[in-house]
Design an enzyme around this catalytic site. Structure first.
Site, PDB file in Angstrom:
ATOM      1  N   ALA A 174     -29.610  22.588  55.289  1.00 52.91           N
ATOM      2  CA  ALA A 174     -29.967  21.290  55.867  1.00 52.91           C
ATOM      3  C   ALA A 174     -31.021  20.617  55.002  1.00 52.91           C
ATOM      4  O   ALA A 174     -31.732  21.260  54.244  1.00 52.91           O
ATOM      5  CB  ALA A 174     -30.499  21.494  57.275  1.00 52.91           C
ATOM      6  N   ARG A 222     -18.819  22.555  39.893  1.00 55.04           N
ATOM      7  CA  ARG A 222     -20.095  22.073  40.443  1.00 55.04           C
ATOM      8  C   ARG A 222     -21.025  21.821  39.282  1.00 55.04           C
ATOM      9  O   ARG A 222     -21.131  22.661  38.374  1.00 55.04           O
ATOM     10  CB  ARG A 222     -20.738  23.133  41.339  1.00 55.04           C
ATOM     11  CG  ARG A 222     -20.003  23.390  42.627  1.00 55.04           C
ATOM     12  CD  ARG A 222     -20.434  24.713  43.219  1.00 55.04           C
ATOM     13  NE  ARG A 222     -20.163  25.810  42.276  1.00 55.04           N
ATOM     14  CZ  ARG A 222     -20.635  27.043  42.404  1.00 55.04           C
ATOM     15  NH1 ARG A 222     -21.422  27.350  43.406  1.00 55.04           N
ATOM     16  NH2 ARG A 222     -20.328  27.986  41.524  1.00 55.04           N
ATOM     17  N   GLU A 223     -21.694  20.694  39.301  1.00 50.78           N
ATOM     18  CA  GLU A 223     -22.662  20.432  38.248  1.00 50.78           C
ATOM     19  C   GLU A 223     -23.741  21.507  38.318  1.00 50.78           C
ATOM     20  O   GLU A 223     -24.150  21.918  39.392  1.00 50.78           O
ATOM     21  CB  GLU A 223     -23.265  19.036  38.399  1.00 50.78           C
ATOM     22  CG  GLU A 223     -22.218  17.968  38.169  1.00 50.78           C
ATOM     23  CD  GLU A 223     -22.779  16.558  38.092  1.00 50.78           C
ATOM     24  OE1 GLU A 223     -23.971  16.402  37.788  1.00 50.78           O
ATOM     25  OE2 GLU A 223     -22.004  15.627  38.339  1.00 50.78           O
ATOM     26  N   CYS A 228     -19.636  13.090  43.169  1.00 48.73           N
ATOM     27  CA  CYS A 228     -18.345  13.571  43.685  1.00 48.73           C
ATOM     28  C   CYS A 228     -18.240  13.508  45.202  1.00 48.73           C
ATOM     29  O   CYS A 228     -17.388  12.794  45.739  1.00 48.73           O
ATOM     30  CB  CYS A 228     -18.094  14.986  43.193  1.00 48.73           C
ATOM     31  SG  CYS A 228     -17.785  15.001  41.434  1.00 48.73           S
ATOM     32  N   ASP A 239     -12.730   9.705  23.566  1.00 42.05           N
ATOM     33  CA  ASP A 239     -13.332   8.838  24.584  1.00 42.05           C
ATOM     34  C   ASP A 239     -13.433   7.450  23.969  1.00 42.05           C
ATOM     35  O   ASP A 239     -13.551   7.311  22.748  1.00 42.05           O
ATOM     36  CB  ASP A 239     -14.734   9.375  24.923  1.00 42.05           C
ATOM     37  CG  ASP A 239     -15.295   8.788  26.202  1.00 42.05           C
ATOM     38  OD1 ASP A 239     -15.450   9.535  27.174  1.00 42.05           O
ATOM     39  OD2 ASP A 239     -15.596   7.567  26.216  1.00 42.05           O
TER      40      ASP A 239
HETATM   41  C1  UDX Z   1     -18.935  18.955  44.115  1.00 41.93           C
HETATM   42  C2  UDX Z   1     -18.014  20.103  44.548  1.00 41.93           C
HETATM   43  O1  UDX Z   1     -18.800  21.171  45.066  1.00 41.93           O
HETATM   44  C3  UDX Z   1     -17.158  20.548  43.390  1.00 41.93           C
HETATM   45  O2  UDX Z   1     -16.258  21.553  43.813  1.00 41.93           O
HETATM   46  C4  UDX Z   1     -16.402  19.341  42.893  1.00 41.93           C
HETATM   47  O3  UDX Z   1     -15.505  19.636  41.928  1.00 41.93           O
HETATM   48  C5  UDX Z   1     -17.361  18.264  42.449  1.00 41.93           C
HETATM   49  O4  UDX Z   1     -18.166  17.907  43.558  1.00 41.93           O
HETATM   50  P1  UDX Z   1     -21.229  18.743  42.823  1.00 41.93           P
HETATM   51  O5  UDX Z   1     -21.082  17.268  42.920  1.00 41.93           O
HETATM   52  O6  UDX Z   1     -21.654  19.332  41.534  1.00 41.93           O
HETATM   53  O7  UDX Z   1     -19.861  19.474  43.182  1.00 41.93           O
HETATM   54  O8  UDX Z   1     -22.290  19.140  43.928  1.00 41.93           O
HETATM   55  P2  UDX Z   1     -22.371  20.179  45.132  1.00 41.93           P
HETATM   56  O9  UDX Z   1     -22.871  21.482  44.666  1.00 41.93           O
HETATM   57  O10 UDX Z   1     -21.098  20.186  45.888  1.00 41.93           O
HETATM   58  O11 UDX Z   1     -23.508  19.466  46.000  1.00 41.93           O
HETATM   59  C6  UDX Z   1     -23.327  18.150  46.482  1.00 41.93           C
HETATM   60  C7  UDX Z   1     -24.522  17.681  47.233  1.00 41.93           C
HETATM   61  O12 UDX Z   1     -24.648  18.354  48.469  1.00 41.93           O
HETATM   62  C8  UDX Z   1     -25.860  17.832  46.547  1.00 41.93           C
HETATM   63  O13 UDX Z   1     -26.627  16.659  46.718  1.00 41.93           O
HETATM   64  C9  UDX Z   1     -26.505  19.004  47.251  1.00 41.93           C
HETATM   65  O14 UDX Z   1     -27.912  18.953  47.204  1.00 41.93           O
HETATM   66  C10 UDX Z   1     -25.968  18.804  48.648  1.00 41.93           C
HETATM   67  N1  UDX Z   1     -25.902  20.036  49.434  1.00 41.93           N
HETATM   68  C11 UDX Z   1     -25.141  21.083  49.013  1.00 41.93           C
HETATM   69  C12 UDX Z   1     -26.592  20.112  50.630  1.00 41.93           C
HETATM   70  O15 UDX Z   1     -27.277  19.175  51.035  1.00 41.93           O
HETATM   71  N2  UDX Z   1     -26.501  21.271  51.371  1.00 41.93           N
HETATM   72  C13 UDX Z   1     -25.762  22.331  50.970  1.00 41.93           C
HETATM   73  O16 UDX Z   1     -25.729  23.326  51.699  1.00 41.93           O
HETATM   74  C14 UDX Z   1     -25.064  22.236  49.756  1.00 41.93           C
END
Ligand code: UDX
Length: 472
Positions: free
Chosen positions: A271, A155-156, A279, A30
């Site tokens: 919701a 997913r984080e 992401c 990096d």
């Molecule tokens: C996302 C994708 O899921 C993953 O596949 C990709 O590679 C990277 O981006 P991430 O950013 O870790 O992953 O978060 P994710 O679990 O997708 O949640 C995103 C956001 O949506 C969060 O703020 C979460 O709180 C919100 N969310 C998720 C909702 O509001 N409702 C849901 O039902 C699910």
């Protein structure tokens, strides 16, 4: 295989560590010297369950190392995974300058054939550009480059598990040799013989994901199409929640029934405050821009984005309705991270909610088990507390902004006793409305019946006689 990972951010660290766990020899590099120094000292700069233990174990086994010398990392590798940041530009387009820099570096340093794998999320057709750049800047007797797209779906909070036990592995290739090499890299996962040492999230120890071999353009599009679909799904659930409030239905009952239809599926229908993080919002924007550039009408996705932004307005309106004037009110915040099990606050809805509360003169105290250090740097005006009960003390309202399981388990009776007014606004629909009401709270959430102690009090009908006597 000898693999180098360029970019030690979130994706790079998980990818490098997990590739080492599969048995490869991995060098991560990096251009941030501080980050590299910390990694060399064994300090992982992000919170991600299982990552530090796995990283340390692979360093001890000499399969994983960190080097500031990117040229050396390129020269020694058979395969190079590009995991650099691709942040959004003002226009919503993806900033591809880091990818361009890496392409020129690889082209200049390589002396032997290299497989160059795009792991960072990029718009369709980036692979073509990458190939061109590698060709333009090629030196050292014309080393051969093969390019592939291998999008991450991490997913984080569950990234290690997602890497080692994925639903699918997508590889976008244009040569058989590239496919063979990538199959080799992922063989332990593909054959389902990879035993994860840590029983991650109850995953079965053997599980063979599907490997999809596509064109490079398709692989790139799959990533944006998947994340944008998830965003659409969340925004859809959020609009249904608004409708539930209007007609007196319950969003959890509705989405549960919807999700049992296997064509719909139960996930990403929660919701609340909407989606944040580094992401989903940026991928939605980039996909919208790609559609605009190519002349495709994707207003449906623009609408999903607009719905998502409105969630904060709607939540603020709920707070104002409940608290009336916000100035000088003591507001407690539970949860800062953009979602549970991460310390990431990038594009977290919580930050926008807090900024607006502060702008209206409220005093904010907050607690999040992982995200407070990062938050206090950008929002020094708020008081961070060491434990959730401190946040509740004398608070006029308590807001739940991240769905940490810890908050479900709190001693809510104790919290009730600590607050100036037992008012909870749950931005993540984490708690049970009825249970909260029984404990004596006024409880507001999204798309669920409002449960308040006072709401149960039905005022006596004023009779015609008494009305007449009043007017008399
Ligand atoms: C996302 C994708 O899921 C993953 O596949 C990709 O590679 C990277 O981006 P991430 O950013 O870790 O992953 O978060 P994710 O679990 O997708 O949640 C995103 C956001 O949506 C969060 O703020 C979460 O709180 C919100 N969310 C998720 C909702 O509001 N409702 C849901 O039902 C699910």
């Amino acid at each position: 295989m000898r693999i180098s990972v360029i970019g030690c951010g979130y994706v790079g660290l998980v990818t490098g560590t997990c590739l080492a766990e599969l048995g490869h020899h991995v060098v991560c590099t990096d251009n941030d010297p501080e980050r590299m120094a910390s990694l060399k000292a064994g300090v992982v700069p992000i919170y991600e369950p299982y990552l530090d233990g796995m990283l340390a174990a692979n360093c001890r086994a000499n399969r994983l190392s960190f080097s500031i010398d990117a040229g050396e990392a390129v020269r020694t590798a058979e395969a190079i995974f590009i995991c650099v940041g691709t942040p959004p530009l003002e226009t919503g387009d993806t900033d591809l300058s880091a990818i361009d820099n890496v392409a020129r570096l690889i082209a200049a340093e390589a002396r032997t054939p290299k497989l160059v794998v795009e792991k960072s999320t990029v718009p369709a057709q980036t692979g073509q550009q990458l190939k061109r750049q590698l060709g333009h800047y090629r030196r050292n007797g014309g080393a051969e480059f093969r390019v592939a797209s291998n999008p991450e779906f991490l997913r984080e909070g569950t990234a290690v598990e997602d890497f080692l036990h994925p639903d699918r592995i997508v590889i976008g290739v244009d040569e058989e040799a590239t496919e063979r090499q990538l199959r080799e890299i992922y063989r332990p996962i593909l054959e389902g013989r990879f035993h994860c040492p840590m029983h991650l999230g109850g995953c079965p120890p053997t599980h063979s994901p599907e490997l999809l071999v596509t064109t490079i353009n398709s692989a790139e599009l799959i990533k944006h199409a998947s994340n944008s679909f998830l965003a659409l799904k969340i925004s859809y659930a959020n609009v249904i929640a608004d409708l539930c409030e209007k007609v007196g239905a319950d969003i959890k009952e509705v989405t549960r029934a919807m999700g049992l239809d296997s064509r719909i599926g139960p996930r990403f229908l929660a919701a609340g405050l909407g989606f944040g993080g580094f992401c989903l919002p940026k991928d939605v924007q980039a996909f919208i821009r790609l559609a605009e550039r190519t002349g495709v009408d994707f207003s449906m996705l623009k609408e999903a984005e607009r719905v998502n932004k409105r969630r904060i307005d709607i939540f603020l309106e709920k707070i104002r309705q409940a608290l009336w004037v916000l100035k000088d009110k003591q507001v407690g915040v539970l949860g800062l991270a953009f979602k549970a099990n991460t310390d990431d606050i990038r594009f977290a809805p919580s930050l926008e909610v807090i900024r607006r509360l502060l702008a209206e003169g409220a005093q904010v105290r907050a607690y999040d088990r992982e995200a407070m250090d990062r938050t206090s740097v950008i929002l020094p005006q708020i008081q961070c507390c060491r434990e959730p009960y401190e946040v509740a003390r004398d608070a006029d309202a308590l807001l739940i902004l991240t769905e940490w399981e810890e908050f479900r388990q709190l001693d809510w009776e104790r919290i009730h006793g600590l607050m100036a007014r037992p008012l909870v606004l749950d931005g993540r629909n984490l708690l049970e409305p009825k249970a909260m009401m029984k404990r004596g709270f006024e409880y507001h959430s999204f798309g669920q019946p409002v449960e308040t102690v006072t709401a149960r009090f039905v005022p006596p009908q004023i009779s015609k006689v008494s009305e007449a006597s009043v007017s008399a």
